[in-house]
Design a protein around this motif. Structure first.
Motif, mmCIF file in Angstrom:
data_model
loop_
_atom_site.group_PDB
_atom_site.id
_atom_site.type_symbol
_atom_site.label_atom_id
_atom_site.label_comp_id
_atom_site.label_asym_id
_atom_site.label_seq_id
_atom_site.Cartn_x
_atom_site.Cartn_y
_atom_site.Cartn_z
ATOM 1 N N THR A 188 0.835 -1.213 0.000
ATOM 2 C CA THR A 188 0.000 0.000 0.000
ATOM 3 C C THR A 188 0.864 1.255 0.000
ATOM 4 N N GLY A 189 1.910 1.264 0.800
ATOM 5 C CA GLY A 189 2.814 2.414 0.822
ATOM 6 C C GLY A 189 3.469 2.643 -0.523
ATOM 7 N N LEU A 190 3.882 1.547 -1.174
ATOM 8 C CA LEU A 190 4.504 1.679 -2.494
ATOM 9 C C LEU A 190 3.497 2.166 -3.524
ATOM 10 N N LEU A 191 2.265 1.671 -3.444
ATOM 11 C CA LEU A 191 1.229 2.124 -4.373
ATOM 12 C C LEU A 191 1.004 3.628 -4.237
ATOM 13 N N LEU A 192 0.897 4.115 -3.008
ATOM 14 C CA LEU A 192 0.684 5.546 -2.795
ATOM 15 C C LEU A 192 1.859 6.366 -3.326
ATOM 16 N N LYS A 193 3.069 5.878 -3.086
ATOM 17 C CA LYS A 193 4.252 6.585 -3.592
ATOM 18 C C LYS A 193 4.287 6.539 -5.119
ATOM 19 N N LEU A 194 3.892 5.421 -5.682
ATOM 20 C CA LEU A 194 3.875 5.264 -7.139
ATOM 21 C C LEU A 194 2.880 6.236 -7.774
ATOM 22 N N LEU A 195 1.727 6.394 -7.149
ATOM 23 C CA LEU A 195 0.726 7.332 -7.669
ATOM 24 C C LEU A 195 1.231 8.769 -7.598
ATOM 25 N N GLN A 196 2.004 9.091 -6.562
ATOM 26 C CA GLN A 196 2.575 10.436 -6.454
ATOM 27 C C GLN A 196 3.574 10.711 -7.564
ATOM 28 N N HIS A 197 4.297 9.681 -7.989
ATOM 29 C CA HIS A 197 5.354 9.840 -8.991
ATOM 30 C C HIS A 197 4.829 9.735 -10.427
ATOM 31 N N THR A 198 3.571 9.356 -10.593
ATOM 32 C CA THR A 198 3.067 9.017 -11.926
ATOM 33 C C THR A 198 2.019 10.013 -12.382
ATOM 34 N N ASP A 199 2.118 10.414 -13.623
ATOM 35 C CA ASP A 199 1.125 11.295 -14.225
ATOM 36 C C ASP A 199 -0.032 10.436 -14.717
ATOM 37 N N THR A 200 -1.065 10.321 -13.902
ATOM 38 C CA THR A 200 -2.184 9.432 -14.214
ATOM 39 C C THR A 200 -3.420 10.228 -14.605
ATOM 40 N N ARG B 185 12.044 -4.619 -14.245
ATOM 41 C CA ARG B 185 11.915 -4.463 -12.806
ATOM 42 C C ARG B 185 12.291 -3.037 -12.427
ATOM 43 N N ARG B 186 11.449 -2.389 -11.638
ATOM 44 C CA ARG B 186 11.706 -1.008 -11.236
ATOM 45 C C ARG B 186 11.725 -0.891 -9.714
ATOM 46 N N ARG B 187 12.466 0.118 -9.247
ATOM 47 C CA ARG B 187 12.581 0.388 -7.818
ATOM 48 C C ARG B 187 12.531 1.895 -7.608
ATOM 49 N N LEU B 188 11.675 2.354 -6.701
ATOM 50 C CA LEU B 188 11.560 3.784 -6.426
ATOM 51 C C LEU B 188 12.689 4.216 -5.501
ATOM 52 N N ALA B 189 13.410 5.242 -5.891
ATOM 53 C CA ALA B 189 14.602 5.662 -5.141
ATOM 54 C C ALA B 189 14.256 6.218 -3.768
ATOM 55 N N ASP B 190 13.114 6.888 -3.637
ATOM 56 C CA ASP B 190 12.800 7.552 -2.370
ATOM 57 C C ASP B 190 11.798 6.773 -1.519
ATOM 58 N N PHE B 191 11.686 5.464 -1.743
ATOM 59 C CA PHE B 191 10.788 4.640 -0.938
ATOM 60 C C PHE B 191 11.615 3.744 -0.021
ATOM 61 N N ASP B 192 11.218 3.661 1.231
ATOM 62 C CA ASP B 192 11.951 2.872 2.220
ATOM 63 C C ASP B 192 11.472 1.418 2.181
ATOM 64 N N TYR B 193 12.267 0.564 1.554
ATOM 65 C CA TYR B 193 11.920 -0.851 1.434
ATOM 66 C C TYR B 193 12.322 -1.652 2.680
ATOM 67 N N SER B 194 12.955 -1.023 3.656
ATOM 68 C CA SER B 194 13.509 -1.748 4.797
ATOM 69 C C SER B 194 12.593 -1.793 6.010
ATOM 70 N N VAL B 195 11.410 -1.192 5.914
ATOM 71 C CA VAL B 195 10.488 -1.189 7.053
ATOM 72 C C VAL B 195 10.083 -2.627 7.380
ATOM 73 N N PRO B 196 10.265 -3.073 8.634
ATOM 74 C CA PRO B 196 9.940 -4.466 8.970
ATOM 75 C C PRO B 196 8.439 -4.709 8.974
ATOM 76 N N ALA B 197 8.069 -5.950 8.762
ATOM 77 C CA ALA B 197 6.650 -6.317 8.773
ATOM 78 C C ALA B 197 6.106 -6.259 10.189
ATOM 79 N N PRO B 198 4.879 -5.792 10.376
ATOM 80 C CA PRO B 198 4.287 -5.783 11.722
ATOM 81 C C PRO B 198 4.020 -7.210 12.184
ATOM 82 N N ARG B 199 3.919 -7.379 13.487
ATOM 83 C CA ARG B 199 3.648 -8.710 14.017
ATOM 84 C C ARG B 199 2.282 -9.211 13.589
#
Length: 429
Positions: free
Chosen positions: A227-239, A364-378
């Motif tokens: 969900t976080g990546l989707l929101l960031k992707l929408l911010q970066h994309t001209d939709t 394969r793409r990776r967003l430079a300003d997205f934090d992929y290291s956030v741990p999964a919640p319990r």
């Protein structure tokens, strides 16, 4: 070949001309002559190949000279949206024929449907559950039925409608023409076809090729960060207009809520909505009131919106064919479109299957300003279902003094009896 070669009734030909049709699609070119000859047909074709016209036009041609006001053609479809789309096709193609049609499905009031059936219609387009309700209540007379169409048979199987389909088949005349269309042919549908069709003509068109106007990209990400990546992707994309696919209706609803909280004009299309709310979501997506529509594969059957700029697979589909079908909703009418898919490590096999169909590896793409290291919640705090409320037990009525002893004397394994009023459970609608 042109549509004139089929020599349709002039009233049907007028509808074809009004629709702007000149050259039949492959499924139409193969199926229409067989249907017009009265043969049973098994058609293997995906949505978007023109199969609705492949059966609607010959049916209109057949019914045009005959009597009116009795149900002579029945089309069974898996979803309300597809039923409405098929009915609209009959209305458009058959405008000059004066043949009447009606839709029957759940999620809306039954009384207007009863009234329409009593007035008399020639063609009924129905979903299985509500159709069986009408049959059980004696609201619909199928004794004059000439043509039965089972559309999107594999989807009806996936939705658990196969027992309902068999009950419907028992309720229609044995002497009839039967047309079965399916995008795939699982064993259950093959068995249904052998039971239902008599010496059928098999019509098959090649798998729909992906549109060359669509660009594809994968975004690898852990499940809890989607969900976080989707929101960031929408911010970066001209939709312009975005269609987002999820695997479940619960997830579609929750993701819609998350998008609205983030300030997007979003709506969801899933099975728990009433028909009015489903239609409002579709209409709002078409006219731009909603920028984003979140949908499941089943709920999206029948969506035909030409201005979609992006298709985003929040969850990867279950088959490569479903992927092609999803992304085919963008890049239409010489416009370019984008198909983004969020993938996890569990999706590797399906990614390979999709790449095999496309004939090329996906970027394969990776967003430079997205934090992929956030741990999964319990615990899953985003899509976890709310806890069920404990059932409130009703106090038992007063009983005679020896009743407790009699109850205690029963063996512990004695089953309790529920719903003595005959209520049915477990039946899908």
């Amino acid at each position: 070949m042109t549509f004139q070669d089929f020599k349709f009734h002039p009233d049907v030909a007028a509808g074809i001309s009004a629709a702007g049709y000149e050259t039949p699609t492959p499924i139409q070119a193969q199926a229409i002559p067989a249907v017009m000859a009265g043969r049973d047909v098994m058609g293997l074709a995906q949505t978007g190949t023109g199969k609705t016209a492949a059966f609607a036009l010959p049916i209109l041609n057949r019914l045009q000279p005959g009597p009116r006001g009795k149900v002579r053609a029945l089309v069974v479809a898996p979803t309300r949206e597809l039923a409405e789309q098929i009915n609209e096709a009959f209305a458009a193609y058959g405008k000059q024929t004066r043949l009447t049609s009606a839709t029957i499905y759940g999620g809306v009031g039954i009384n207007p449907q009863i009234a329409a059936l009593r007035r008399g219609v020639d063609i009924v387009v129905a979903c299985p559950g509500r159709l069986l309700d009408h049959i059980g209540q004696g609201n619909i007379d199928l004794s004059k039925l000439e043509v039965l169409v089972l559309d999107e048979a594999d989807q009806m199987f996936d939705m658990g409608f196969l027992p309902d389909i068999r009950r419907i088949i028992k309720a229609v005349p044995k002497t009839r023409q039967t047309l079965l269309f399916s995008a795939t042919m699982p064993e259950a549908i093959r068995g249904l076809a052998s039971e239902t069709l008599t010496n059928p003509v098999t019509v098959q068109v090649d798998r729909v090729a992906p549109a060359v106007t669509v660009s594809h990209a994968l975004y690898p990400v852990d499940q809890h960060l989607k969900t976080g990546l989707l929101l960031k992707l929408l911010q970066h994309t001209d939709t312009e207009s975005v269609l987002v696919f999820t695997r479940t209706k619960h997830r579609a609803r929750r993701l819609d809520e998350q998008l609205q909280k983030a300030g997007y004009r979003a709506a969801s299309l899933q099975g728990n909505l009433s028909q009015n709310r489903r239609q409002a979501a579709l209409d709002g997506f078409r006219d731009g009131s909603f920028q984003i529509l979140v949908a499941t594969d089943i709920a999206a059957r029948g969506i035909d919106v030409s201005q979609i700029s992006h298709v985003i697979n929040y969850d990867i589909p279950d088959t490569a064919e479903a992927y092609i079908h999803r992304i085919g909703r963008t890049g239409r009418a010489a416009r370019t479109g984008d198909a983004f898919t969020l993938v996890t490590g569990e999706d590797t096999a399906m990614v390979r299957a999709i790449e095999k169909v496309l004939g090329k590896p996906l970027e394969r793409r990776r967003l430079a300003d997205f934090d992929y290291s956030v741990p999964a919640p319990r615990k899953d705090t985003e899509f976890a279902r709310p806890p069920r409320q404990p059932a409130v037990r009703r106090p038992r009525p007063a009983t005679s003094g020896n009743a407790p002893a009699a109850e205690a004397a029963k063996p512990s394994g004695t089953p309790r009896r529920f719903k003595r009023n005959g209520a049915r459970t477990g039946q899908a609608r």
